[in-house]
Write an enzyme that holds these catalytic residues in place. Structure first.
Site, short mmCIF file in Angstrom:
data_model
loop_
_atom_site.label_atom_id
_atom_site.label_comp_id
_atom_site.label_asym_id
_atom_site.label_seq_id
_atom_site.Cartn_x
_atom_site.Cartn_y
_atom_site.Cartn_z
N GLY A 675 0.81 -1.20 0.00
CA GLY A 675 0.00 0.00 0.00
C GLY A 675 0.85 1.26 0.00
O GLY A 675 2.00 1.25 0.44
N GLY A 677 0.56 5.62 0.73
CA GLY A 677 -0.24 6.71 1.29
C GLY A 677 0.53 8.01 1.22
O GLY A 677 1.65 8.06 0.73
N GLY A 680 3.81 7.75 3.33
CA GLY A 680 4.79 6.70 3.10
C GLY A 680 4.14 5.43 2.59
O GLY A 680 2.97 5.41 2.20
N VAL A 682 3.36 1.08 2.91
CA VAL A 682 3.04 0.02 3.86
C VAL A 682 3.51 -1.30 3.28
O VAL A 682 3.24 -1.60 2.11
CB VAL A 682 1.52 -0.03 4.16
CG1 VAL A 682 1.22 -1.14 5.15
CG2 VAL A 682 1.04 1.31 4.70
N LYS A 696 4.39 0.33 8.51
CA LYS A 696 4.25 1.63 7.85
C LYS A 696 5.59 2.34 7.87
O LYS A 696 6.17 2.58 8.93
CB LYS A 696 3.20 2.48 8.56
CG LYS A 696 2.96 3.84 7.88
CD LYS A 696 2.11 4.76 8.72
CE LYS A 696 0.68 4.33 8.78
NZ LYS A 696 -0.16 5.37 9.44
N ASP A 809 -10.58 11.06 12.53
CA ASP A 809 -10.61 10.60 11.15
C ASP A 809 -11.27 9.22 11.07
O ASP A 809 -10.75 8.31 10.42
CB ASP A 809 -9.20 10.57 10.55
CG ASP A 809 -9.22 10.55 9.02
OD1 ASP A 809 -10.27 10.88 8.44
OD2 ASP A 809 -8.19 10.21 8.42
#
Length: 991
Positions: A675, A677, A680, A682, A696, A809
């Site tokens: 992943g 984001g 950074g 994952v 992460k 969030d």
């Protein structure tokens, strides 16, 4: 008389004197041991307080910290408030101090029950153990007949309200029992016998029913607080006898009826707060309360005009009357005689002009007049109101040109002039508004070009200029607004290109430029915005191909329709959910969307070739500009596609670990990437024992910023954001322990990078399962279990920690699912731990479009109820299967608005349930839908706490044989909402 005779006569007196001296000495000696036992029970919490409490100091107990003695050297007072004391109070020892008159231990961390030994402290005049963490019931206090001051406020007491003890304490002048967890009980009439009371605090202690007659007996009262209960009925008529009353707080109850005749007799009243009730009628009685400094009657059903006399009050500085049914004009002298600070009369039917002198003395900080029928313009002398922080006059009939000085007021954080008839330009002086965070000008007649100087307003978070007559080019200087989260310029006459510099606005989540005359290509830089969530460029004259960079952005809304785009739709965007996003572009093709022409091999080849040439060109430019810097970085840092070397890494564990940092670091490779984001990448790490972790990798140096098109200032800002995000997540997660909160095993840090090591979730996020890779496994029973588990995780954050944690969030992509589909609350990069005071002030709109509570636009103070709103949106996703923002909802509408527009009966609720949910379980889904409606109330105080949400969800368990559809509060909330939308039909809820 001889000396012998004199001695014989005086000897008895001498012996008596010596006897009493010996008694005092013994008594002083006896008082040491109770004090040492007191110390022993609490000293571990604060050794400094008890450093003077020693056996060696036995002859000077009066010198012990916090001890005050009487003239005989006996302990009269123990004063240790706010000393961080922890432990169980030894009342069996304390109450052996026979001369003890005052025990002041408030605002500590004392716990346990208060033993029945307290009844032996019969000499007490003053008892303060408020603001602690006790448990159990309040013990019998009837033997403490001398008490004058009693404070048990906010101390964790439960059980029955201690009214039986009260009637014997007739000497009381101060009584505070509020903010405890007593069982629901009627208002205690026994209190009316305490006629010496000058202070009565019974807020938030589960009182219900009417306030009985007899309140007028307490004629000495200067403070009466009964707020946050379940009191109903009318305000007692004899309240007018309390002529010494200085403060009256009745807010957040169910009081009804009019202000009683004689209410105007409270002529000493300075603070009056009766907000959030069901009071009605006019407020003419208020015109006699000439000493008022603050008047809060908002969220009631008051009617009639605001008394003209309020404009003559010399001390009135705060006026809050919003959400009522007031009519007529505001007093034109309002605020002219006082240092007026605050006015909110929003959501009424007020007419006429804005009073001109409310900021005459330069002290006003909030001017909130929204949703009325005011006319005229903004008074010119308001340009001198440098103290003003919030200016909201939206949704009125105001007109004219906004005085130029308004735009540059130095402390203004929000300008909301939307939905009026204002005209003219935005002055270039707006660049001087250094505190301005939100600029709302939608639905007016503003015109001219948007000044390039707007970039000087560097705190801007939201710019909403929809539906005006702005023209010219969109200023490229907008790219300097690093905090900008939302940019809405739709429905204007902007022309020219979309500035490539918008790609430097690293906080942008929402872009809407639709309905203009924009031309040229879609900038590829938009695809590099790390938080972009909604992009609407429809109904323009844009040309060229859709940039492939948009493929990497997770969008909940994408609309590029009705332009002149050509070429292949990127494969990752060629999904059914985005079909409507590309209509009206005849030149587009797609290999897998039947609604578009298929792409020929030639066009596909040309597409890839153009992409390759474009990437090569950009890469070459970047290489030429940054070669020296790149080489120096390359020498110092490893390629992130290769294993990281462990030499400079430091591991900090938060659980017992069975792996080393090397095992994690060596697995940070391209092949393990799962992943990407904004902060950074994952990675999935498989340990030697077969266990799986998620890591992460947060970049904190420029070498990690691959978007080299960004300016150095943007890179620096991003690095600071990432550092803050990392620190927030570690600080929050490292102390949390709950089965429904993601587990942070450890952090591994170096000079330029941070690794956060979590448990791995093979089923991804709830967002993925609901909206991307929909699976037949997501039946209602599984969705319910996910909802309940996530709710319990949030309940823990709000109620189970030492201090509440506001996530800020909450969304379906931050609810992760393990191998057994158990949910975990994740991603705490925006989390805040609530400090004393119960809320967090923020000038940055945190969160994700579609999930954010409406108070983000109304106030900067957010609390746990903001999370409750976001969780309500997640519940709506689970029930309806819809995303928070869908094109079908309409312009500027989200799932909450859409659901509200659809409900008018039980049948309509059934239609909202996801069609993939079986008919047999739709009734159960409706239960959760009604809970979601309750969670997404506009007014935060009307939303339930997460503790109540969990209870309601438990009652909605589809495996239970129950007829309960929803709790009574939720039913009333739904019915009220139906009334307000004008589509009310009584819903038959089973009870």
């Amino acid at each position: 008389m001889s000396s012998k005779q004199f001695f014989r006569q005086q000897l008895p007196l001498v012996l008596v004197f010596l006897f009493f001296l010996s008694l005092i000495s013994v008594s002083k000696s006896d008082e040491l041991q109770p004090l040492l036992k007191f110390k022993s029970a609490l000293q571990k919490s604060n050794t400094n307080v008890f450093s003077s409490w020693t056996q060696d100091n036995s002859n000077s107990i009066c010198n012990f910290t916090g001890i005050v003695c009487n003239s005989n050297g006996l302990v009269r007072e123990i004063n240790l408030p706010e000393q961080n004391l922890r432990g169980v109070l030894p009342f069996d020892s304390i109450c052996t101090l026979q001369s003890l008159e005052k025990l002041s231990l408030g605002s500590n961390f004392l716990y346990g029950t208060i033993s029945e030994d307290l009844k032996n402290c019969t000499g007490l005049l003053y008892l303060d153990v408020g603001c602690n963490s006790f448990s159990g019931e309040v013990p019998d206090l009837s033997s403490l007949g001398k008490l004058k001051f009693l404070n048990l406020n906010n101390s964790g007491f439960s059980g029955q309200f201690p009214w039986r003890s009260m009637e014997n304490l007739t000497s009381l002048t101060f009584l505070s029992l509020g903010d405890n967890f007593f069982e629901t009980s009627p208002f205690p009439k026994e209190v009316f016998k305490l006629e010496k009371l000058y202070w009565l605090y019974l807020s938030n202690c589960s009182l219900e029913g009417p306030i009985p007659e007899g309140l007028g007996n307490l004629t000495q009262l200067i403070n009466l607080e009964l707020s946050c209960n379940q009191l109903s009925g009318e305000i007692p008529g004899d309240i007018g006898k309390l002529k010494n009353l200085w403060q009256l707080e009745l807010y957040s109850n169910f009081l009804s009826g009019k202000l009683p005749v004689g209410f105007g007799n409270l002529t000493s009243l300075v603070n009056l707060d009766a907000n959030h009730n069901n009071l009605q009628g006019n407020i003419s009685e208020v015109r006699f309360l000439t000493k008022l400094a603050s008047l809060h009657l908002f969220e009631n059903q008051f009617t009639g005009e605001v008394p003209e006399e309020l404009g003559e009050f010399n001390d009135l500085v705060k006026l809050s009357l919003y959400t009522n049914k007031f009519t007529g004009p505001l007093p034109q002298k309002l605020g002219s005689l006082a240092d007026f600070v605050y006015i909110d009369v929003s959501e009424n039917f007020l007419t006429g002009p804005i009073p001109p002198d409310m900021c005459k003395n330069g002290k006003m900080v909030e001017l909130l007049l929204l949703q009325n029928r005011f006319t005229g313009g903004i008074p010119k002398n308001y340009v001198n109101c440098s103290s003003l922080i919030r200016l909201r006059v939206n949704n009125n009939s105001l007109s004219g040109v906004v005085p130029a000085g308004i735009w540059s007021l130095p402390n203004l954080s929000i300008i909301d002039l939307s939905m009026n008839h204002f005209e003219g330009p935005v002055a270039s002086d707006i660049g001087k508004a250094k505190s301005l965070a939100q600029l709302f000008l939608s639905d007016n007649l503003f015109s001219g070009e948007l000044p390039t100087a707007i970039s000087g307003a560097s705190s801007l978070v939201s710019i909403q200029l929809s539906s005006n007559h702005f023209s010219g080019q969109i200023p490229a200087t907008l790219g300097g607004l690093n905090k900008l989260n939302s940019l809405r310029l739709d429905g204007n006459m902007f022309s020219g290109f979309i500035p490539d510099s918008l790609g430097s606005c690293i906080s942008l989540a929402d872009i809407n430029l639709s309905g203009n005359s924009l031309s040229g290509n879609i900038p590829a830089s938009l695809g590099y915005l790390p938080t972009l969530n909604s992009l609407n460029l429809s109904n323009n004259n844009l040309s060229g191909e859709i940039p492939t960079s948009l493929s990497s952005v997770k969008l909940s809304l994408l609309d590029l329709s009705n332009n002149r785009l050509i070429g292949q739709i990127p494969v990752s965007l060629s999904i059914p959910a985005f079909i409507a996003s590309f209509t009206g572009n005849p030149g587009l093709c797609s290999p897998n969307l039947k609604q578009f022409q298929p792409c020929s091999s030639d066009s596909s080849t040309r597409h890839h070739l153009r992409t390759l040439i474009s990437c090569f060109t950009v890469g070459a430019l970047i290489l030429l500009v940054s070669l020296a810097g790149f080489l120096s970085v390359k020498l110092r840092h490893n390629d992130r596609d290769h294993p990281l070397k462990p030499i400079s890494w430091k591991m900090k564990p938060y659980h017992v670990l069975s792996f080393s940092e090397n095992e994690v670091i060596n697995a940070i490779q391209k092949d393990n990437l799962i992943g990407k984001g904004g902060s950074g990448n994952v990675y999935k790490v498989t340990l030697a024992d077969g266990r799986e972790l998620a890591v992460k990798h947060i970049w904190i140096t420029e070498s990690g910023d691959r978007k080299n098109c960004q300016s150095s200032s943007a890179v620096l800002t991003k690095r600071n954001l990432r550092s803050a995000e990392y620190e927030a997540e570690v600080a929050t997660l490292s102390s949390l322990r709950h089965v429904n909160v993601v587990k942070l095993y450890c952090s591994i840090t170096s000079e330029d990078s941070n690794l956060l090591v979590y448990e791995y979730f093979p089923n991804g996020s709830l967002w993925d399962k609901l909206h991307i890779c929909r699976t037949t496994e997501m039946g209602w029973k599984l969705r319910y279990e996910i909802a309940l588990g996530a709710a319990r995780g949030l309940e823990y954050l709000h109620h189970g920690c030492d201090r509440p944690v506001i996530h800020r969030d909450v969304k379906s992509s931050n609810i992760l699912l393990d191998g057994d589909w158990k949910p975990r609350i994740a991603d705490f990069g925006l989390a805040k731990i609530v400090q004393a005071g119960g809320g967090e002030w923020t000038h940055v709109v945190a969160g994700t479009l579609g999930y954010m509570a409406p108070e983000y636009a109304y106030t900067y103070k957010v609390n746990e109820k903001s999370d409750v709103y976001s969780f309500g949106v997640v519940l709506l996703e689970l029930v309806t299967g819809k995303r928070p923002i869908e094109p079908e909802f309409g312009e500027n509408r989200d799932i909450v608005c859409w659901v509200c527009s659809k409900i008018n009966s039980i049948d309509s609720l059934r239609d909202l349930v996801d069609s993939t949910i079986s008919e047999a379980l739709k009734e159960d889904a409706i239960k959760v839908l009604t809970i979601a409606i309750h969670c997404t109330e506009k007014i935060p105080s009307l939303r339930p706490s997460m503790r109540i949400v969990v209870q309601m969800l438990e009652e909605a368990d589809p495996s239970k044989l129950t007829n309960i559809v929803v709790d009574k509060e939720c039913q009333n909330s739904l019915n009220e909402r139906l009334k307000n939308t004008g589509r009310f039909r009584a819903l038959e809820f089973e009870s």
